[in-house]
Design an enzyme around this catalytic site. Structure first.
Site, PDB file in Angstrom:
ATOM      1  N   ASN A 134     -12.472  28.200  23.050  1.00  0.00           N
ATOM      2  CA  ASN A 134     -13.784  27.669  22.671  1.00  0.00           C
ATOM      3  C   ASN A 134     -14.826  28.716  22.304  1.00  0.00           C
ATOM      4  O   ASN A 134     -15.753  28.432  21.551  1.00  0.00           O
ATOM      5  CB  ASN A 134     -14.315  26.798  23.826  1.00  0.00           C
ATOM      6  CG  ASN A 134     -15.666  26.191  23.508  1.00  0.00           C
ATOM      7  OD1 ASN A 134     -15.784  25.396  22.587  1.00  0.00           O
ATOM      8  ND2 ASN A 134     -16.680  26.573  24.254  1.00  0.00           N
ATOM      9  N   THR A 176     -20.216  20.161  21.943  1.00  0.00           N
ATOM     10  CA  THR A 176     -18.981  20.587  21.279  1.00  0.00           C
ATOM     11  C   THR A 176     -19.195  21.629  20.182  1.00  0.00           C
ATOM     12  O   THR A 176     -18.214  22.138  19.623  1.00  0.00           O
ATOM     13  CB  THR A 176     -18.250  19.374  20.661  1.00  0.00           C
ATOM     14  OG1 THR A 176     -19.111  18.735  19.708  1.00  0.00           O
ATOM     15  CG2 THR A 176     -17.854  18.385  21.746  1.00  0.00           C
ATOM     16  N   ASP A 185     -20.004  29.933  20.233  1.00  0.00           N
ATOM     17  CA  ASP A 185     -19.029  28.860  20.133  1.00  0.00           C
ATOM     18  C   ASP A 185     -18.181  29.008  18.872  1.00  0.00           C
ATOM     19  O   ASP A 185     -18.683  28.994  17.749  1.00  0.00           O
ATOM     20  CB  ASP A 185     -19.742  27.507  20.119  1.00  0.00           C
ATOM     21  CG  ASP A 185     -18.802  26.365  20.418  1.00  0.00           C
ATOM     22  OD1 ASP A 185     -18.468  26.186  21.606  1.00  0.00           O
ATOM     23  OD2 ASP A 185     -18.392  25.664  19.482  1.00  0.00           O
ATOM     24  N   ASP A 215      -9.502  26.084  29.272  1.00  0.00           N
ATOM     25  CA  ASP A 215     -10.853  26.263  29.788  1.00  0.00           C
ATOM     26  C   ASP A 215     -11.859  25.582  28.853  1.00  0.00           C
ATOM     27  O   ASP A 215     -11.670  25.539  27.644  1.00  0.00           O
ATOM     28  CB  ASP A 215     -11.147  27.763  29.881  1.00  0.00           C
ATOM     29  CG  ASP A 215     -12.513  28.073  30.445  1.00  0.00           C
ATOM     30  OD1 ASP A 215     -12.707  27.883  31.655  1.00  0.00           O
ATOM     31  OD2 ASP A 215     -13.389  28.510  29.662  1.00  0.00           O
ATOM     32  N   HIS A 219     -15.722  21.032  25.639  1.00  0.00           N
ATOM     33  CA  HIS A 219     -16.632  21.609  24.652  1.00  0.00           C
ATOM     34  C   HIS A 219     -15.960  21.816  23.301  1.00  0.00           C
ATOM     35  O   HIS A 219     -16.549  22.419  22.401  1.00  0.00           O
ATOM     36  CB  HIS A 219     -17.201  22.923  25.183  1.00  0.00           C
ATOM     37  CG  HIS A 219     -18.032  22.732  26.411  1.00  0.00           C
ATOM     38  ND1 HIS A 219     -19.292  22.198  26.370  1.00  0.00           N
ATOM     39  CD2 HIS A 219     -17.758  22.967  27.718  1.00  0.00           C
ATOM     40  CE1 HIS A 219     -19.782  22.126  27.602  1.00  0.00           C
ATOM     41  NE2 HIS A 219     -18.856  22.580  28.436  1.00  0.00           N
ATOM     42  N   GLU A 262      -9.804  21.569  31.243  1.00  0.00           N
ATOM     43  CA  GLU A 262     -11.009  21.550  32.069  1.00  0.00           C
ATOM     44  C   GLU A 262     -12.044  20.661  31.377  1.00  0.00           C
ATOM     45  O   GLU A 262     -12.860  21.117  30.593  1.00  0.00           O
ATOM     46  CB  GLU A 262     -11.569  22.960  32.265  1.00  0.00           C
ATOM     47  CG  GLU A 262     -12.756  22.985  33.208  1.00  0.00           C
ATOM     48  CD  GLU A 262     -13.621  24.221  33.052  1.00  0.00           C
ATOM     49  OE1 GLU A 262     -14.373  24.522  33.999  1.00  0.00           O
ATOM     50  OE2 GLU A 262     -13.579  24.869  31.987  1.00  0.00           O
TER      51      GLU A 262
END
Length: 474
Positions: A134, A176, A185, A215, A219, A262
């Protein structure tokens, strides 16, 4: 992919209630399936590859079926003195990727990773690796050139919104496409990034890895989520989970891998849609378990409720995670004894795939980081007799339906598995004299944790439980 089909002495009498209830009688989230999970995961947090290898015999002997490593990728190094001292307070550096290649200065080399996996397989233990597509390191200038070249340069590395920190985690666009904790990101919808990341995943599995923890999975956008300006389609999960082809690239052996994400529970989190792609962590259930062991009493309904919309046999459960321990030390105040009690509850149960977080060696409630060294083995709680006993119990109870109960005003929890086994957890700091109704065959039993003697007569166990003790009978 596999989801892995999971002081005063008071007198009280327990009546065990079946968890095979249906409809409105079943607490929300309680397992309705008859599948059982037998797996357990040791989270060897911050242990080096060599340290894991050196302790593999003990890991296997303690009954774990998986060992989960910290991130294995090239990561942020910090100042020269930090790299030299490997201070455990800098554990989050390995959550700041610089490149998708195996090996880093904190955990070890690619060859050492291969040797660790080989040792694990020798003992029948599988290896999970924490992966984090991510985001990158805070220090964008440190991202490696090979990574940049592979994704088409710096302009294609991040989302259009990727350098803006998330302000509202319940806004799916921000959640996200924005920076988690300020970390830039990544544009996970860039096909060139997907191909480069899949190459890393395939290298891990070729070296012996058997699955992954993703992880910050919540997101990364789902197909139904709002699009970033640089994305044509939110297809990261369909691609890396083998549901959508990517020209010239695919994840190898996806059906044999154990994968969970996660996806921390909160408002507006699309649990069921994420569940179409991978199993998930039961973060709310972990919160409930920590409350139970902190206040030292509970109810059957509270223990039974998984607090999740996805089937329980696809949930990874924990009493605490590295985040609850390290971030604001939410769970670090709980004693090792309390953590063991929670572990016995979640591991004795029929479903969920429990993960045991290995606390730092030498840690105490006054010194959370203990000996304070990345790469070192954690403390010995992962192989405490109560932990080992319930890990073995879990394997032995394959196919056995659970029955949960409480007694002594909720200070004692029982987890029965069919007519075959029984786990008893005394949450109280006092001894408890109890009568437990049981379907275990009549006879004498020796507890697997402490070698305590128990007798079943006329469908009842009459005994006195030591303070803060757990017993495993089968």
């Amino acid at each position: 992919m596999k989801y892995l089909i999971y002081s005063l002495i008071s007198v009280a009498t327990i009546v065990l209630a079946s968890t095979s209830l249906r409809g409105a009688d079943r607490p929300a989230g309680e397992a309705s399936c008859k599948a059982t999970n037998t797996e357990t995961i040791l989270h060897a947090w911050c242990w080096s590859f060599n340290t894991i290898k050196e302790n593999m015999k003990d890991i296997a002997a303690a009954g774990y079926t998986y060992v989960q490593t910290s991130p294995a990728n090239d990561c942020f190094e910090g100042e020269a003195y930090e790299k030299k001292t490997l201070n455990l307070h800098k554990w989050y550096y390995h959550y700041q990727p610089l490149d998708w290649k195996i090996g880093n200065y904190q955990l070890g080399t690619r060859d050492e990773f291969i040797a660790m996996c080989a040792e694990a397989h020798k003992y029948g233990v599988k290896v999970l690796v924490d992966v984090l597509p991510n985001h990158t390191s805070f220090t964008i200038s440190d991202v490696k050139q090979d990574f940049l070249d592979a994704v088409g340069g710096m302009d294609n590395l991040f989302h259009a919104n990727g350098l803006n920190p998330i302000q509202n985690y319940n806004d799916r666009y921000e959640c996200t496409t924005g920076g988690v904790g300020g970390l830039p990101d990544v544009n996970t919808e860039n096909p060139a990034f997907q191909a480069y990341f899949i190459k890393y995943i395939n290298d891990l599995t070729a070296c012996g890895c058997d699955g992954f923890r993703y992880d910050t999975a919540k997101h990364i956008g789902l197909p139904s989520d709002p699009l970033d300006a640089k994305a044509k389609e939110n297809d990261f999960w369909p691609v890396v989970m083998g549901k959508k082809p990517l020209k010239g690239s695919k994840v190898n052996n996806i059906d044999r891998l154990f994968i969970y994400g996660e996806v921390l529970q909160d408002k507006n989190v699309k649990e069921e849609e994420y569940g179409e792609y991978f199993g998930m962590c039961a973060s709310n259930y972990g919160y409930v378990i920590r409350n139970i062991i902190a206040r030292r009493h509970t109810s059957r309904e509270e223990v039974a409720n998984w607090c999740h919309s996805v089937e329980a046999n696809r949930l990874t459960t924990w009493v605490e995670s590295h985040d609850t321990y390290c971030n604001a030390h939410e769970s670090a105040v709980l004693t090792d004894t309390q953590i063991r009690q929670g572990w016995v509850i979640i591991t004795a149960r029929q479903n969920g795939i429990p993960l045991f977080y290995s606390r730092p060696d030498g840690s105490s409630r006054d010194n959370y980081y203990g000996n304070n060294l990345i790469g070192a083995k954690g403390n010995d709680e992962f192989k405490h007799p109560e932990v080992v006993a319930v890990n073995m119990f879990r394997k032995a109870m394959e196919g056995e339906i659970e029955q949960l109960g409480t007694l002594a005003d909720g200070q004692v929890v029982t987890v029965a598995r069919g007519n075959k086994g029984l786990a008893i957890i005394n949450l109280s700091q006092d001894a408890k004299e109890v009568e437990i109704a049981t379907t275990l065959p009549a006879g004498s039993y020796t507890d697997h944790a402490h070698s305590a003697a128990f007798t079943v007569a006329d469908g009842t166990i009459k005994t006195t439980l030591a303070p803060l003790a757990s017993y495993i009978i089968y």
